[in-house]
Write a protein that holds these residues in place. Structure first.
Motif, mmCIF file in Angstrom:
data_model
loop_
_atom_site.group_PDB
_atom_site.id
_atom_site.type_symbol
_atom_site.label_atom_id
_atom_site.label_comp_id
_atom_site.label_asym_id
_atom_site.label_seq_id
_atom_site.Cartn_x
_atom_site.Cartn_y
_atom_site.Cartn_z
ATOM 1 N N ILE A 13 10.696 0.817 0.495
ATOM 2 C CA ILE A 13 10.244 2.602 0.370
ATOM 3 C C ILE A 13 9.192 2.399 -1.457
ATOM 4 O O ILE A 13 10.347 1.525 -2.120
ATOM 5 C CB ILE A 13 11.403 3.462 0.408
ATOM 6 C CG1 ILE A 13 12.798 2.460 -0.782
ATOM 7 C CG2 ILE A 13 11.971 3.928 1.948
ATOM 8 C CD1 ILE A 13 14.138 3.884 -1.008
ATOM 9 N N ASP A 52 10.999 5.797 -2.438
ATOM 10 C CA ASP A 52 12.323 5.866 -3.642
ATOM 11 C C ASP A 52 12.241 6.494 -4.969
ATOM 12 O O ASP A 52 11.103 6.152 -5.572
ATOM 13 C CB ASP A 52 12.527 4.672 -3.849
ATOM 14 C CG ASP A 52 13.339 4.010 -4.612
ATOM 15 O OD1 ASP A 52 14.068 4.743 -4.577
ATOM 16 O OD2 ASP A 52 13.719 2.751 -4.866
ATOM 17 N N GLY A 265 8.697 -7.628 -0.585
ATOM 18 C CA GLY A 265 7.606 -8.972 -2.087
ATOM 19 C C GLY A 265 8.929 -9.296 -2.609
ATOM 20 O O GLY A 265 9.624 -9.104 -1.772
ATOM 21 N N ASP A 267 9.463 -10.080 -5.362
ATOM 22 C CA ASP A 267 10.195 -9.967 -6.728
ATOM 23 C C ASP A 267 11.431 -8.835 -6.432
ATOM 24 O O ASP A 267 11.973 -8.664 -7.127
ATOM 25 C CB ASP A 267 9.394 -8.431 -7.152
ATOM 26 C CG ASP A 267 8.483 -7.708 -6.179
ATOM 27 O OD1 ASP A 267 7.721 -7.622 -5.294
ATOM 28 O OD2 ASP A 267 8.084 -6.500 -6.656
ATOM 29 N N TRP A 297 -0.252 -10.605 -4.622
ATOM 30 C CA TRP A 297 -1.660 -10.469 -4.780
ATOM 31 C C TRP A 297 -1.559 -10.320 -6.421
ATOM 32 O O TRP A 297 -1.742 -9.245 -7.003
ATOM 33 C CB TRP A 297 -2.292 -8.922 -3.946
ATOM 34 C CG TRP A 297 -2.229 -9.632 -2.672
ATOM 35 C CD1 TRP A 297 -0.972 -9.397 -1.286
ATOM 36 C CD2 TRP A 297 -2.999 -10.674 -1.745
ATOM 37 N NE1 TRP A 297 -1.911 -9.346 -0.034
ATOM 38 C CE2 TRP A 297 -2.641 -10.390 -0.378
ATOM 39 C CE3 TRP A 297 -4.216 -10.733 -1.890
ATOM 40 C CZ2 TRP A 297 -3.809 -11.212 0.765
ATOM 41 C CZ3 TRP A 297 -5.119 -11.023 -0.941
ATOM 42 C CH2 TRP A 297 -4.626 -11.221 0.083
HETATM 43 N N1 MSP Z 1 11.623 1.223 -4.330
HETATM 44 C C1 MSP Z 1 11.212 -0.850 -4.346
HETATM 45 C C2 MSP Z 1 11.823 -0.717 -2.938
HETATM 46 C C3 MSP Z 1 13.444 -0.841 -2.645
HETATM 47 S S1 MSP Z 1 13.519 -0.824 -0.859
HETATM 48 C C4 MSP Z 1 15.267 -0.166 -0.684
HETATM 49 C C5 MSP Z 1 10.132 -1.390 -4.905
HETATM 50 N N2 MSP Z 1 8.792 -0.884 -4.789
HETATM 51 S S2 MSP Z 1 7.316 -0.787 -5.382
HETATM 52 O O1 MSP Z 1 6.631 0.246 -4.905
HETATM 53 O O2 MSP Z 1 7.600 -0.835 -6.562
HETATM 54 O O3 MSP Z 1 6.927 -2.231 -4.734
HETATM 55 C C6 MSP Z 1 7.019 -1.534 -3.250
HETATM 56 C C7 MSP Z 1 6.769 -2.848 -2.543
HETATM 57 O O4 MSP Z 1 5.500 -3.452 -2.715
HETATM 58 C C8 MSP Z 1 7.494 -4.320 -2.897
HETATM 59 O O5 MSP Z 1 8.131 -5.442 -1.543
HETATM 60 C C9 MSP Z 1 6.196 -5.077 -3.795
HETATM 61 O O6 MSP Z 1 7.120 -6.265 -3.864
HETATM 62 C C10 MSP Z 1 5.368 -4.474 -2.795
HETATM 63 N N3 MSP Z 1 4.238 -5.214 -4.086
HETATM 64 C C11 MSP Z 1 3.903 -4.731 -5.545
HETATM 65 N N4 MSP Z 1 2.568 -4.979 -5.969
HETATM 66 C C12 MSP Z 1 2.547 -5.951 -5.394
HETATM 67 C C13 MSP Z 1 1.199 -7.208 -5.455
HETATM 68 N N5 MSP Z 1 0.762 -6.813 -6.259
HETATM 69 N N6 MSP Z 1 1.166 -7.657 -4.207
HETATM 70 C C14 MSP Z 1 1.474 -7.540 -3.296
HETATM 71 N N7 MSP Z 1 3.007 -7.008 -2.963
HETATM 72 C C15 MSP Z 1 3.076 -5.838 -4.168
HETATM 73 O O7 MSP Z 1 10.591 -2.433 -5.579
#
Ligand code: MSP
Length: 521
Positions: A13, A52, A265, A267, A297
């Motif tokens: 999320i 989230d 991701g 991370d 990415w």
């Molecule tokens: N809120 C948490 C997830 C909670 S799940 C129970 C979170 N959110 S996020 O918005 O920061 O990231 C969401 C997803 O987007 C993650 O899987 C993260 O790895 C992915 N990405 C965010 N930036 C990215 C890139 N530049 N490249 C690929 N994926 C990336 O983490």
């Protein structure tokens, strides 16, 4: 292979602290392709995404914009819903962690862990990154020249936190986790990432601080509302809230849990492959089948950031290059699991070579020949030669089975490589059979060759639907495949195009990318 016909897949999320960009789009597109594929393959699918919305960072950002946290979350959550529309995402539900049923589920999970004796009250002192909403150990941080401290893994600033906090007895789960990993070699994919998880756990686990009492933007801890839950225990619960947790006997949990894939991701792998399984073990809930960690990415070789001004919005992507083209590029260019670079030149190259030249040209020249030379009707066919049969076989069940196998491992680029191999063979078949030269000499043979090609195109259009839904639909419309004959059970032998059906005037489906004129200014 999954043995029942239910399939549950989730994206993480998304933090309302961020906005949609190609990174978040990527996770959603990948899950969407899996969900569409499984639906077309006869599965009952549940595909979940959402936002989230709790935590200190959200509270701080809302305040800096003069907004209440909920008001702020409403606004940004909406952007993510829009992202789904722009990208053609077919999620079955959009969850928000501020939803009432989610609060109830998270509190129920907490109560379960407490009853198990896995939660205790103590004092936390240690490093915390507000940006990552994550705790870091001493060996995971470094000091910069100006004296500030950062988390090595993410480069975000950490601050020293000392406050009363509830803890989860994560340390007690080290052996059980390692045992589980041992018995479930496909639990984390790709393998390299699994090894990182295993070695982290083998190195020893510390108990995890799971509440905060210095701010209140979160789900209150049951029976101690001075504390809010740590945002990750709250967030991870979303995966079961949607299925009706705490009702373990309801249709949702019974039919769709454990999840087939949590796609994340790299991370945020630790949260999904260590913390989440430990919480679930504590609550006697089965563990998900697979956590798939994809890569990161960059854009033209640079990390994406607001300050670098290189954040690509999903809408820009679609406006500039087209939806199907963008979806294809992201999944074809980079093996899922590896890091990738979004380069305009690479995308245009794919659009022109794989889409316009290879697939587009195959469809366009075949349908044009049928339109011009066969009275716009799918021709009748005579006996098939060995070449014809080989072509039909390659593009039939064989292609479906290979694609299925690759997607079981979320290996999108392999699946597309194999499909494009079939396209290459079909183009070679056109050249070798040269149907245009048969019109006068052997019109029956011309009809057979064009029939084979039309049939290959039908199968190709069916199989590319999950990745390129619009283009696939346009092709299937042109060859008059009715909407109720587009599932994968219609691929291959036994289902063939009917001769004599009148097709539409062919319309190009994949135009070549031409650089827009420079602005006069
Ligand atoms: N809120 C948490 C997830 C909670 S799940 C129970 C979170 N959110 S996020 O918005 O920061 O990231 C969401 C997803 O987007 C993650 O899987 C993260 O790895 C992915 N990405 C965010 N930036 C990215 C890139 N530049 N490249 C690929 N994926 C990336 O983490």
């Amino acid at each position: 292979m999954t043995d029942n016909k239910n399939f549950y897949i989730t994206t993480p999320i998304y933090y309302v602290n961020g906005v949609p960009h190609i990174g978040t789009s990527y996770t959603s597109i990948a899950c969407d392709v899996m969900a569409r594929f499984k639906r077309l393959d006869g599965y009952d699918v549940r595909f979940l995404t959402g936002t989230d919305e709790h935590g200190l960072k959200v509270a701080q950002t809302a305040e800096s914009q003069g907004m209440q946290p909920k008001e702020f979350a409403d606004k940004i959550s909406e952007y993510f819903r829009e992202m789904n529309t722009v990208l053609g995402i077919t999620n079955d539900y959009f969850i928000r962690t501020t939803d009432e049923d989610h609060k109830r589920a998270a509190q129920a999970l907490w109560t379960k862990l407490l009853a198990k004796g896995d939660i205790y009250l103590d004092k936390y002192s240690g490093w915390y990154s507000v940006r990552d909403e994550a705790y870091y150990q001493e060996n995971e941080i470094e000091t910069r020249e100006d004296g500030s401290k950062i988390a090595i893994a993410s480069g975000t600033e950490v601050e020293w936190v000392e406050e009363e906090s509830y803890f989860f007895k994560l340390s007690a789960y080290q052996d059980r986790l390692l045992e589980f990993y041992e018995g479930n070699p496909g639990f984390v994919m790709p393998k390299g990432r699994f090894n990182e998880v295993k070695s982290f756990v083998s190195g020893g686990l510390k108990d995890l601080s799971i509440s905060r009492n210095s701010f209140d933007w979160g789900i209150p801890v049951p029976d101690d509302p001075a504390h809010v839950m740590y945002v990750w225990i709250d967030a991870l619960t979303n995966y079961i809230t949607y299925l009706g947790y705490p009702d373990m006997e309801g249709e949702g949990m019974k039919n769709f849990w454990p999840a087939d894939f949590h796609v994340v991701g790299k991370d945020i792998l630790r949260f999904h492959a260590i913390f989440w399984p430990a919480f679930l073990m504590s609550a006697d809930i089965p563990l998900p089948k697979c956590v798939y960690a994809h890569g990161w990415w960059t854009v033209e070789g640079q990390k994406m950031s607001k300050s670098a001004g290189n954040v690509i919005a999903p809408q820009d992507l679609v406006d500039n290059y087209g939806l199907d083209q963008s979806r294809y590029f992201m999944l074809r260019e980079v093996p899922f699991g590896n890091d990738g670079d979004f380069s305009r030149a690479a995308l245009i190259q794919r659009m022109n070579s794989d889409l316009a030249n290879a697939l587009g040209n195959l469809v366009q020249r075949t349908l044009s020949m049928i339109f011009k030379n066969c009275d716009a009707q799918i021709p009748a066919h005579g006996d098939f030669t060995n070449e014809d049969q080989a072509m039909l076989k390659l593009a039939g069940t064989e292609m479906l089975e290979k694609t299925r196998k690759h997607l079981e491992a979320m290996s999108f680029h392999r699946a597309l490589e194999d499909i494009w191999f079939v396209i290459g063979e079909a183009n070679a078949y056109v050249d070798a059979q040269a149907p245009w030269g048969l019109k006068k000499t052997d019109p029956d043979r011309m009809g057979t060759v064009l029939y084979v090609l039309a049939e290959v195109i039908r199968n190709l259009a069916l199989i590319i639907q999950p990745v390129m839904p619009d283009a696939a639909a346009k092709i299937l419309d042109q060859v008059k495949v009715s909407e109720d004959e587009r599932e994968f059970s219609f691929i291959g032998q036994g289902h063939r195009l009917k001769s004599g059906v009148t097709i539409d005037q062919p319309q190009g489906v994949f135009p070549r990318y031409v650089e827009p004129e420079e602005d006069a200014a």
